[in-house]
Write a protein that holds these residues in place. Structure first.
Motif, PDB file in Angstrom:
ATOM      1  N   MET A   1      23.988 100.695  42.465  1.00 59.37           N
ATOM      2  CA  MET A   1      24.470 101.924  43.047  1.00 59.37           C
ATOM      3  C   MET A   1      25.938 101.736  43.402  1.00 59.37           C
ATOM      4  N   THR A   2      26.750 102.653  42.987  1.00 58.91           N
ATOM      5  CA  THR A   2      28.182 102.550  43.263  1.00 58.91           C
ATOM      6  C   THR A   2      28.461 102.976  44.695  1.00 58.91           C
ATOM      7  N   PHE A   3      29.665 102.655  45.138  1.00 57.95           N
ATOM      8  CA  PHE A   3      30.062 103.018  46.497  1.00 57.95           C
ATOM      9  C   PHE A   3      30.059 104.536  46.667  1.00 57.95           C
ATOM     10  N   ALA A   4      30.506 105.267  45.681  1.00 59.12           N
ATOM     11  CA  ALA A   4      30.544 106.726  45.764  1.00 59.12           C
ATOM     12  C   ALA A   4      29.132 107.302  45.882  1.00 59.12           C
ATOM     13  N   GLN A   5      28.200 106.745  45.126  1.00 58.79           N
ATOM     14  CA  GLN A   5      26.814 107.217  45.210  1.00 58.79           C
ATOM     15  C   GLN A   5      26.221 106.905  46.581  1.00 58.79           C
ATOM     16  N   LEU A   6      26.506 105.712  47.076  1.00 63.74           N
ATOM     17  CA  LEU A   6      26.014 105.323  48.388  1.00 63.74           C
ATOM     18  C   LEU A   6      26.604 106.218  49.475  1.00 63.74           C
ATOM     19  N   LEU A   7      27.893 106.460  49.379  1.00 59.47           N
ATOM     20  CA  LEU A   7      28.558 107.335  50.346  1.00 59.47           C
ATOM     21  C   LEU A   7      27.969 108.744  50.286  1.00 59.47           C
ATOM     22  N   HIS A   8      27.765 109.244  49.102  1.00 61.64           N
ATOM     23  CA  HIS A   8      27.176 110.574  48.945  1.00 61.64           C
ATOM     24  C   HIS A   8      25.780 110.622  49.558  1.00 61.64           C
ATOM     25  N   ARG A   9      25.010 109.594  49.329  1.00 60.77           N
ATOM     26  CA  ARG A   9      23.643 109.542  49.858  1.00 60.77           C
ATOM     27  C   ARG A   9      23.636 109.500  51.389  1.00 60.77           C
ATOM     28  N   VAL A  10      24.521 108.685  51.964  1.00 60.29           N
ATOM     29  CA  VAL A  10      24.606 108.585  53.427  1.00 60.29           C
ATOM     30  C   VAL A  10      25.073 109.905  54.027  1.00 60.29           C
ATOM     31  N   LEU A  11      26.099 110.506  53.436  1.00 56.15           N
ATOM     32  CA  LEU A  11      26.592 111.788  53.951  1.00 56.15           C
ATOM     33  C   LEU A  11      25.529 112.874  53.830  1.00 56.15           C
ATOM     34  N   ASP A  12      24.798 112.845  52.739  1.00 57.80           N
ATOM     35  CA  ASP A  12      23.726 113.821  52.561  1.00 57.80           C
ATOM     36  C   ASP A  12      22.629 113.610  53.597  1.00 57.80           C
TER      37      ASP A  12
END
Length: 89
Positions: A1-12
């Protein structure tokens, strides 16, 4: 999982629609709990007043002045927990 995907998941998780729905459900439940206690007290007061009027006056006159309130508090203290007996929850 990329950082952007992880960030998106956390923000979501914290700011997405589901997060707001969870917060709203918790707030609604807190309000229900407060209202449930208030409604119970109001209904209880009406029923207790009606029941107190059924006590013969001869007995009421023999009781001390504060006995009505003491009896009311005892009955309120013995009521079962609201959560365990609420069928609608």
């Amino acid at each position: 999982m990329t950082f952007a995907q992880l960030l998106h998941r956390v923000l979501d998780h914290y700011f997405g629609d589901e997060a707001f729905e969870r917060r709203q459900r918790r707030q609604i439940e807190k309000i229900r709990e407060r209202l449930r206690g208030k409604v119970y007290e109001e209904v209880f007061d009406e029923a207790f007043t009606a029941g107190w009027m059924d006590v013969p006056e001869a007995i009421r006159l023999r009781l001390p002045d504060d006995s009505r309130e003491r009896i009311r508090q005892r009955v309120l203290a013995r009521r079962p927990a609201m959560r365990g007996n609420d069928a609608s929850a």
